[in-house]
Design an enzyme around this catalytic site. Structure first.
Site, PDB file in Angstrom:
ATOM      1  N   SER A   1       0.884  -1.249  -0.059  1.00  0.00           N
ATOM      2  CA  SER A   1       0.231  -0.058  -0.069  1.00  0.00           C
ATOM      3  C   SER A   1       0.868   1.251   0.050  1.00  0.00           C
ATOM      4  O   SER A   1       1.726   1.052   0.640  1.00  0.00           O
ATOM      5  CB  SER A   1      -1.022  -0.055   1.157  1.00  0.00           C
ATOM      6  OG  SER A   1      -1.615   1.247   1.499  1.00  0.00           O
TER       7      SER A   1
ATOM      8  N   LYS B   1     -13.468  -4.461   1.544  1.00  0.00           N
ATOM      9  CA  LYS B   1     -14.108  -3.118   1.134  1.00  0.00           C
ATOM     10  C   LYS B   1     -15.727  -3.576   1.182  1.00  0.00           C
ATOM     11  O   LYS B   1     -16.517  -2.514   1.562  1.00  0.00           O
ATOM     12  CB  LYS B   1     -13.966  -2.679  -0.212  1.00  0.00           C
ATOM     13  CG  LYS B   1     -12.644  -1.926  -0.344  1.00  0.00           C
ATOM     14  CD  LYS B   1     -12.151  -1.628  -1.685  1.00  0.00           C
ATOM     15  CE  LYS B   1     -11.610  -0.234  -1.546  1.00  0.00           C
ATOM     16  NZ  LYS B   1     -11.182   0.151  -3.006  1.00  0.00           N
TER      17      LYS B   1
ATOM     18  N   ASP C   1     -13.894   6.655  -3.437  1.00  0.00           N
ATOM     19  CA  ASP C   1     -13.157   6.660  -4.969  1.00  0.00           C
ATOM     20  C   ASP C   1     -13.562   7.255  -6.130  1.00  0.00           C
ATOM     21  O   ASP C   1     -12.884   7.661  -7.059  1.00  0.00           O
ATOM     22  CB  ASP C   1     -13.426   4.919  -5.171  1.00  0.00           C
ATOM     23  CG  ASP C   1     -12.115   4.008  -4.348  1.00  0.00           C
ATOM     24  OD1 ASP C   1     -11.133   4.685  -3.957  1.00  0.00           O
ATOM     25  OD2 ASP C   1     -12.313   2.824  -4.407  1.00  0.00           O
TER      26      ASP C   1
ATOM     27  N   ALA D   1     -16.062  -4.590 -14.550  1.00  0.00           N
ATOM     28  CA  ALA D   1     -17.224  -4.308 -13.759  1.00  0.00           C
ATOM     29  C   ALA D   1     -17.070  -4.895 -12.363  1.00  0.00           C
ATOM     30  O   ALA D   1     -17.711  -5.328 -11.752  1.00  0.00           O
ATOM     31  CB  ALA D   1     -18.130  -5.160 -14.361  1.00  0.00           C
TER      32      ALA D   1
ATOM     33  N   LEU E   1      -7.030   2.865 -14.422  1.00  0.00           N
ATOM     34  CA  LEU E   1      -6.762   2.987 -12.974  1.00  0.00           C
ATOM     35  C   LEU E   1      -5.550   2.380 -12.446  1.00  0.00           C
ATOM     36  O   LEU E   1      -5.252   2.577 -11.163  1.00  0.00           O
ATOM     37  CB  LEU E   1      -8.217   2.287 -12.271  1.00  0.00           C
ATOM     38  CG  LEU E   1      -9.200   3.123 -11.783  1.00  0.00           C
ATOM     39  CD1 LEU E   1      -9.792   4.092 -12.972  1.00  0.00           C
ATOM     40  CD2 LEU E   1     -10.529   2.548 -11.336  1.00  0.00           C
TER      41      LEU E   1
HETATM   42  P1  NAP Z   1     -12.145  -6.165  -8.761  1.00  0.00           P
HETATM   43  O1  NAP Z   1     -13.427  -6.152  -7.932  1.00  0.00           O
HETATM   44  O2  NAP Z   1     -11.302  -7.603  -8.365  1.00  0.00           O
HETATM   45  O3  NAP Z   1     -12.226  -6.207 -10.441  1.00  0.00           O
HETATM   46  C1  NAP Z   1     -11.199  -6.725 -11.075  1.00  0.00           C
HETATM   47  C2  NAP Z   1     -11.587  -6.482 -12.571  1.00  0.00           C
HETATM   48  O4  NAP Z   1     -10.614  -6.725 -13.567  1.00  0.00           O
HETATM   49  C3  NAP Z   1     -12.800  -7.222 -13.005  1.00  0.00           C
HETATM   50  O5  NAP Z   1     -13.703  -6.317 -13.908  1.00  0.00           O
HETATM   51  C4  NAP Z   1     -12.285  -8.411 -13.735  1.00  0.00           C
HETATM   52  O6  NAP Z   1     -13.156  -9.172 -14.717  1.00  0.00           O
HETATM   53  C5  NAP Z   1     -11.134  -7.735 -14.524  1.00  0.00           C
HETATM   54  N1  NAP Z   1     -10.049  -8.866 -14.966  1.00  0.00           N
HETATM   55  C6  NAP Z   1      -9.175  -9.285 -13.984  1.00  0.00           C
HETATM   56  N2  NAP Z   1      -8.194 -10.202 -14.775  1.00  0.00           N
HETATM   57  C7  NAP Z   1      -8.857 -10.290 -15.993  1.00  0.00           C
HETATM   58  C8  NAP Z   1      -8.365 -10.964 -17.012  1.00  0.00           C
HETATM   59  N3  NAP Z   1      -7.554 -11.808 -17.138  1.00  0.00           N
HETATM   60  N4  NAP Z   1      -9.109 -10.483 -18.392  1.00  0.00           N
HETATM   61  C9  NAP Z   1     -10.006  -9.660 -18.306  1.00  0.00           C
HETATM   62  N5  NAP Z   1     -10.429  -8.919 -17.255  1.00  0.00           N
HETATM   63  C10 NAP Z   1      -9.941  -9.175 -16.095  1.00  0.00           C
HETATM   64  O7  NAP Z   1     -10.820  -5.005  -8.619  1.00  0.00           O
HETATM   65  P2  NAP Z   1     -11.220  -3.583  -8.385  1.00  0.00           P
HETATM   66  O8  NAP Z   1     -11.387  -3.146  -6.786  1.00  0.00           O
HETATM   67  O9  NAP Z   1     -12.257  -3.394  -9.192  1.00  0.00           O
HETATM   68  O10 NAP Z   1      -9.843  -2.999  -9.099  1.00  0.00           O
HETATM   69  C11 NAP Z   1      -9.455  -3.098 -10.413  1.00  0.00           C
HETATM   70  C12 NAP Z   1      -8.145  -2.189 -10.605  1.00  0.00           C
HETATM   71  O11 NAP Z   1      -8.296  -0.919 -10.245  1.00  0.00           O
HETATM   72  C13 NAP Z   1      -7.047  -2.657  -9.863  1.00  0.00           C
HETATM   73  O12 NAP Z   1      -6.152  -3.067 -10.766  1.00  0.00           O
HETATM   74  C14 NAP Z   1      -6.949  -1.740  -8.759  1.00  0.00           C
HETATM   75  O13 NAP Z   1      -5.650  -1.686  -8.216  1.00  0.00           O
HETATM   76  C15 NAP Z   1      -7.282  -0.696  -9.514  1.00  0.00           C
HETATM   77  N6  NAP Z   1      -7.613   0.528  -8.625  1.00  0.00           N
HETATM   78  C16 NAP Z   1      -7.105   1.621  -8.449  1.00  0.00           C
HETATM   79  C17 NAP Z   1      -7.530   2.774  -7.867  1.00  0.00           C
HETATM   80  C18 NAP Z   1      -6.694   3.880  -7.619  1.00  0.00           C
HETATM   81  O14 NAP Z   1      -6.869   4.828  -6.804  1.00  0.00           O
HETATM   82  N7  NAP Z   1      -6.048   4.320  -8.655  1.00  0.00           N
HETATM   83  C19 NAP Z   1      -8.470   2.620  -6.971  1.00  0.00           C
HETATM   84  C20 NAP Z   1      -9.357   1.379  -7.122  1.00  0.00           C
HETATM   85  C21 NAP Z   1      -8.898   0.264  -7.907  1.00  0.00           C
HETATM   86  P3  NAP Z   1     -13.738 -10.432 -14.245  1.00  0.00           P
HETATM   87  O15 NAP Z   1     -15.145  -9.692 -13.657  1.00  0.00           O
HETATM   88  O16 NAP Z   1     -14.157 -11.147 -15.539  1.00  0.00           O
HETATM   89  O17 NAP Z   1     -13.088 -11.127 -13.100  1.00  0.00           O
END
Ligand code: NAP
Length: 278
Positions: free
Chosen positions: A20, A71, A108, A135, A223
Site C-alpha cells: 500500500s 471493502k 473512490d 465491472a 486506474l
Molecule cells: P476487482 O473487483 O477484483 O475487479 C477486477 C476487474 O478486472 C474485473 O472487471 C475483472 O473481470 C477484470 N479482470 C481481471 N483479470 C482479467 C483478465 N485476465 N481478463 C479480463 N478481465 C480481467 O478489482 P477492483 O477493486 O475493481 O480494482 C480493479 C483495478 O483498479 C485494480 O488494478 C486496482 O488496483 C485498481 N484501482 C485503482 C484505484 C486508484 O486509486 N487508482 C482505486 C481502486 C482500484 P472479471 O469480472 O471477468 O473477473
C-alpha cells in the site's frame, strides 16, 4: 496536572497490505502540515475485522482506510453508511465517531473525478459517452461518479458478462452492456475511455482490447498506476488522445479522509505524487 492532547492515529486495513502507498502519502501530509499524528498499515484477516475495528477507537484511532479484501464486508459492520458507499456497495474510508459509531464512506468516485479534472482540465462530462472496461468494485465507483457528473451514457464491457449486467440493473438504462469480444468496437464513439480492470498492472496480463477506433479527441484514463504509464495509455498517447494516469485517483481519494481525521484539507501537488512514488 494539565492533560496532554491525545495523538490521533489512522491507518489502512487490508490483507496483504505491504504494497500500500497510503502510509507514505498520509505521512507526507502529516509532516507537511506539522500534525502530530501517525498512519499505520495493518494486515488483518477477514475473521478478525470486526474485533479489530471495535478496538481501534479505544487506542486513539480516529479512522482507517479499508482495502482488499474488506471493502464490501465492512458495510456489514458499519453503523452509518454514506449514500455513495451504499450506491457503490463498498467502503474505503471509516471514521470513528466520538459516540462510538463507525461511519463508512466511499471516496473512490470522488478521487476518480478529481484526478480526471486535474489531468484533463478540458474534460466536459456532457460531451459524449464514456466507455468502461471492467465491472469490479472500482468500476462501480467510476460509474456512479460519472453518472452523477452528467455523462449521458456509459458503454460497459467485462470479461464476465453477468457482472456487467448486474451494473446495468443497479445503475439503469444509461449503462449499456457489450460483450467482452466487442469491447474494441464499443470504444469508437467514446469521449472518455476508462480501464478499471487489473489488466496492464505489473505481474498481471496485458489489456488486449484494440484501441484503433479511438477518436483523437477522446480522453483515456487507467486506474492501474503500476506502471504509471500502462500500455493502454502509451497507445492512446500515440493516437493523439489526452491521457491521465491512475496515481492521482489514489491521491485524491485520500483527501476527504485526511481532512475528516486530522482536521486539515491536504493539497495534491507534485510533492504529494513524489511522496507516494518513493
Ligand atoms: P476487482 O473487483 O477484483 O475487479 C477486477 C476487474 O478486472 C474485473 O472487471 C475483472 O473481470 C477484470 N479482470 C481481471 N483479470 C482479467 C483478465 N485476465 N481478463 C479480463 N478481465 C480481467 O478489482 P477492483 O477493486 O475493481 O480494482 C480493479 C483495478 O483498479 C485494480 O488494478 C486496482 O488496483 C485498481 N484501482 C485503482 C484505484 C486508484 O486509486 N487508482 C482505486 C481502486 C482500484 P472479471 O469480472 O471477468 O473477473
Amino acid at each position: 496536572m494539565t492533560e496532554l492532547p491525545r495523538i490521533p492515529l489512522a491507518g489502512v486495513i487490508g490483507s496483504p497490505i505491504a504494497h500500500s502507498k497510503s502510509p507514505q502519502l498520509h505521512r507526507h501530509w502529516l509532516k507537511t502540515y506539522g500534525i502530530p499524528g501517525h498512519y499505520i498499515p495493518m494486515d488483518v484477516a477477514p475473521a478478525n475485522l470486526e474485533t479489530v475495528l471495535r478496538a481501534l477507537p479505544q487506542m486513539g484511532f480516529v479512522g482507517v482506510n479499508i482495502t482488499i479484501p474488506h471493502k464490501e464486508n465492512v458495510m456489514e459492520i458499519a453503523d452509518l453508511i454514506t449514500d455513495s458507499a451504499t450506491l457503490i456497495g463498498a467502503a474505503n474510508t471509516l471514521i470513528f465517531r466520538k459516540d462510538g459509531r463507525i461511519h463508512a464512506d466511499n471516496t473512490d468516485g470522488y478521487g476518480f473525478i478529481e484526478n480526471l479534472k486535474a489531468g484533463a482540465p478540458n474534460w466536459n462530462p456532457r460531451t459524449g459517452p464514456a466507455a468502461i472496461l471492467g465491472a469490479g468494485g472500482a468500476a462501480r465507483a467510476v460509474i456512479a461518479s460519472l453518472l452523477d457528473a452528467g455523462v449521458p451514457e456509459i458503454f460497459l464491457s467485462n470479461r464476465t458478462r453477468v457482472r456487467a449486467d448486474q451494473l446495468h440493473k443497479d445503475f439503469g438504462s444509461r449503462v449499456r452492456v457489450y460483450d467482452w469480444v466487442q469491447a474494441g468496437n464499443m470504444i469508437d464513439d467514446a469521449a472518455l475511455l476508462v480501464n478499471t480492470t487489473s489488466l496492464g498492472m505489473i505481474g498481471k496480463g496485458e489489456l488486449r482490447v484494440p484501441l484503433d477506433g479511438l477518436r483523437t479527441e477522446a480522453i483515456v484514463t487507467d486506474l492501474v498506476y503500476a506502471p504509471l504509464k500502462t500500455k493502454m495509455l502509451e497507445t492512446a498517447e500515440e493516437i493523439g488522445c489526452t491521457t491521465v494516469d491512475g496515481l492521482g485517483m489514489l491521491l485524491h481519494q485520500a483527501v476527504p479522509a485526511f481532512e475528516r481525521w486530522f482536521g486539515r484539507r491536504p493539497v495534491v501537488d507534485r510533492a504529494t505524487r513524489a511522496a507516494a512514488l518513493r
